[in-house]
Design a protein around this motif. Sequence first.
Motif, PDB file in Angstrom:
ATOM      1  N   ALA A  61       2.380  15.402  -1.257  1.00  0.00           N
ATOM      2  CA  ALA A  61       3.497  14.468  -1.396  1.00  0.00           C
ATOM      3  C   ALA A  61       3.978  14.420  -2.839  1.00  0.00           C
ATOM      4  O   ALA A  61       5.184  14.399  -3.110  1.00  0.00           O
ATOM      5  N   CYS A  62       3.043  14.390  -3.790  1.00  0.00           N
ATOM      6  CA  CYS A  62       3.402  14.321  -5.211  1.00  0.00           C
ATOM      7  C   CYS A  62       4.016  15.633  -5.709  1.00  0.00           C
ATOM      8  O   CYS A  62       4.893  15.624  -6.587  1.00  0.00           O
ATOM      9  N   CYS A  63       3.544  16.751  -5.162  1.00  0.00           N
ATOM     10  CA  CYS A  63       3.984  18.060  -5.649  1.00  0.00           C
ATOM     11  C   CYS A  63       5.185  18.622  -4.888  1.00  0.00           C
ATOM     12  O   CYS A  63       5.698  19.687  -5.260  1.00  0.00           O
ATOM     13  N   GLY A  64       5.609  17.940  -3.844  1.00  0.00           N
ATOM     14  CA  GLY A  64       6.767  18.409  -3.088  1.00  0.00           C
ATOM     15  C   GLY A  64       6.495  19.630  -2.236  1.00  0.00           C
ATOM     16  O   GLY A  64       7.420  20.376  -1.898  1.00  0.00           O
ATOM     17  N   HIS A  65       5.236  19.857  -1.874  1.00  0.00           N
ATOM     18  CA  HIS A  65       4.894  21.039  -1.079  1.00  0.00           C
ATOM     19  C   HIS A  65       5.629  21.043   0.258  1.00  0.00           C
ATOM     20  O   HIS A  65       5.784  19.995   0.893  1.00  0.00           O
ATOM     21  N   ARG A  66       6.058  22.227   0.655  1.00  0.00           N
ATOM     22  CA  ARG A  66       6.785  22.377   1.922  1.00  0.00           C
ATOM     23  C   ARG A  66       6.271  23.602   2.678  1.00  0.00           C
ATOM     24  O   ARG A  66       5.783  24.558   2.075  1.00  0.00           O
ATOM     25  N   TRP A  67       6.437  23.526   3.999  1.00  0.00           N
ATOM     26  CA  TRP A  67       6.093  24.639   4.865  1.00  0.00           C
ATOM     27  C   TRP A  67       7.264  24.859   5.821  1.00  0.00           C
ATOM     28  O   TRP A  67       7.752  23.923   6.437  1.00  0.00           O
ATOM     29  N   MET A 118      11.147  22.736   9.017  1.00  0.00           N
ATOM     30  CA  MET A 118      10.569  22.454   7.702  1.00  0.00           C
ATOM     31  C   MET A 118       9.633  21.258   7.791  1.00  0.00           C
ATOM     32  O   MET A 118       9.934  20.269   8.460  1.00  0.00           O
ATOM     33  N   GLN A 119       8.479  21.351   7.127  1.00  0.00           N
ATOM     34  CA  GLN A 119       7.533  20.250   7.056  1.00  0.00           C
ATOM     35  C   GLN A 119       7.219  19.923   5.602  1.00  0.00           C
ATOM     36  O   GLN A 119       7.084  20.829   4.771  1.00  0.00           O
ATOM     37  N   TYR A 120       7.129  18.637   5.309  1.00  0.00           N
ATOM     38  CA  TYR A 120       6.702  18.197   3.991  1.00  0.00           C
ATOM     39  C   TYR A 120       6.171  16.767   4.098  1.00  0.00           C
ATOM     40  O   TYR A 120       6.349  16.098   5.113  1.00  0.00           O
ATOM     41  N   VAL A 121       5.500  16.319   3.051  1.00  0.00           N
ATOM     42  CA  VAL A 121       4.941  14.971   3.014  1.00  0.00           C
ATOM     43  C   VAL A 121       5.690  14.163   1.964  1.00  0.00           C
ATOM     44  O   VAL A 121       5.919  14.646   0.852  1.00  0.00           O
ATOM     45  N   MET A 122       6.104  12.952   2.313  1.00  0.00           N
ATOM     46  CA  MET A 122       6.788  12.081   1.376  1.00  0.00           C
ATOM     47  C   MET A 122       5.982  10.814   1.145  1.00  0.00           C
ATOM     48  O   MET A 122       5.144  10.434   1.983  1.00  0.00           O
ATOM     49  N   LEU A 123       6.199  10.178   0.011  1.00  0.00           N
ATOM     50  CA  LEU A 123       5.536   8.922  -0.313  1.00  0.00           C
ATOM     51  C   LEU A 123       6.368   7.750   0.176  1.00  0.00           C
ATOM     52  O   LEU A 123       7.593   7.763   0.081  1.00  0.00           O
ATOM     53  N   ASP A 124       5.695   6.732   0.683  1.00  0.00           N
ATOM     54  CA  ASP A 124       6.362   5.512   1.113  1.00  0.00           C
ATOM     55  C   ASP A 124       5.423   4.343   0.848  1.00  0.00           C
ATOM     56  O   ASP A 124       4.279   4.534   0.411  1.00  0.00           O
ATOM     57  N   MET A 150       0.836  -1.204   0.000  1.00  0.00           N
ATOM     58  CA  MET A 150       0.000   0.000   0.000  1.00  0.00           C
ATOM     59  C   MET A 150       0.869   1.252   0.000  1.00  0.00           C
ATOM     60  O   MET A 150       1.867   1.341   0.707  1.00  0.00           O
ATOM     61  N   LEU A 151       0.488   2.233  -0.809  1.00  0.00           N
ATOM     62  CA  LEU A 151       1.158   3.526  -0.808  1.00  0.00           C
ATOM     63  C   LEU A 151       0.634   4.367   0.351  1.00  0.00           C
ATOM     64  O   LEU A 151      -0.581   4.425   0.581  1.00  0.00           O
ATOM     65  N   VAL A 152       1.540   5.023   1.069  1.00  0.00           N
ATOM     66  CA  VAL A 152       1.144   5.811   2.233  1.00  0.00           C
ATOM     67  C   VAL A 152       1.884   7.144   2.246  1.00  0.00           C
ATOM     68  O   VAL A 152       3.009   7.254   1.761  1.00  0.00           O
ATOM     69  N   PRO A 153       1.260   8.189   2.818  1.00  0.00           N
ATOM     70  CA  PRO A 153       1.930   9.477   2.990  1.00  0.00           C
ATOM     71  C   PRO A 153       2.535   9.579   4.390  1.00  0.00           C
ATOM     72  O   PRO A 153       1.929   9.136   5.369  1.00  0.00           O
TER      73      PRO A 153
END
Length: 217
Positions: free
Chosen positions: A175-181, A122-128, A111-114
């Motif tokens: 996660a797909c777009c590489g958004h960061r805060w 810095m905060q961001y979401v990655m795919l795993d 299963m793909l998960v964020p």
Amino acid sequence: MQQPSSQQADLFALDQQRVLYAELCNAFYARELQRLSQHLEPSGDAARVARMLASLPYYVERAAFHIVRGHSPLTLDGQNGSWIAKQATKAPVPDSEKNHAFYSRFAQIGMLVPVLVAQQGMQYVMLDTLDQVSSNRVHCNQSGWFDLQGQYQDSRIQHQKVTLLWPGKKHFTPACCGHRWQQYKVTSPRTLSLREMLLTTRINWKNFRQPLPVKDT
């Protein structure tokens, strides 16, 4: 003899796909060669770099092929090899109850998960991906062990906080777009690795519980 309009449209679409495929390959090669050049230090692992270079054409062409042939609600920037979507003003907020409700019922290997990453402000979401599942915890291929509430249960990652999120458009999109805060404010997006770009092509946007099958070109 003039071709029927339907055939002309098919040929035009095919030409567009070829152009996009070439753009993506160029973008991925430039990106990965730049990344690999950072390993070419006196203390670097030359044998490892050589293996990565040897496998690079396969993964670049595979990623470009699946992106061109896939279907995503996100906008594709072919020249930069990246996905684009409007960024939320704030990073996702973990919800332990939603995490537990989802993973206690639907967690499965593959299963793909964020995963939400917080590091030095810095905060961001990655795919795993999940590669191990038990009754009370799950293991991500890159990130390690989490309980079903999404809390990190591993000691491998230091100096950063990682939290498992439940799969959904609101989490997969950043996660797909590489958004960061940074310091809770929107900042420039990060560039996804080739591995992550390949994972984006396996997201089933109609059913997040069932990732698309892995297919070779």
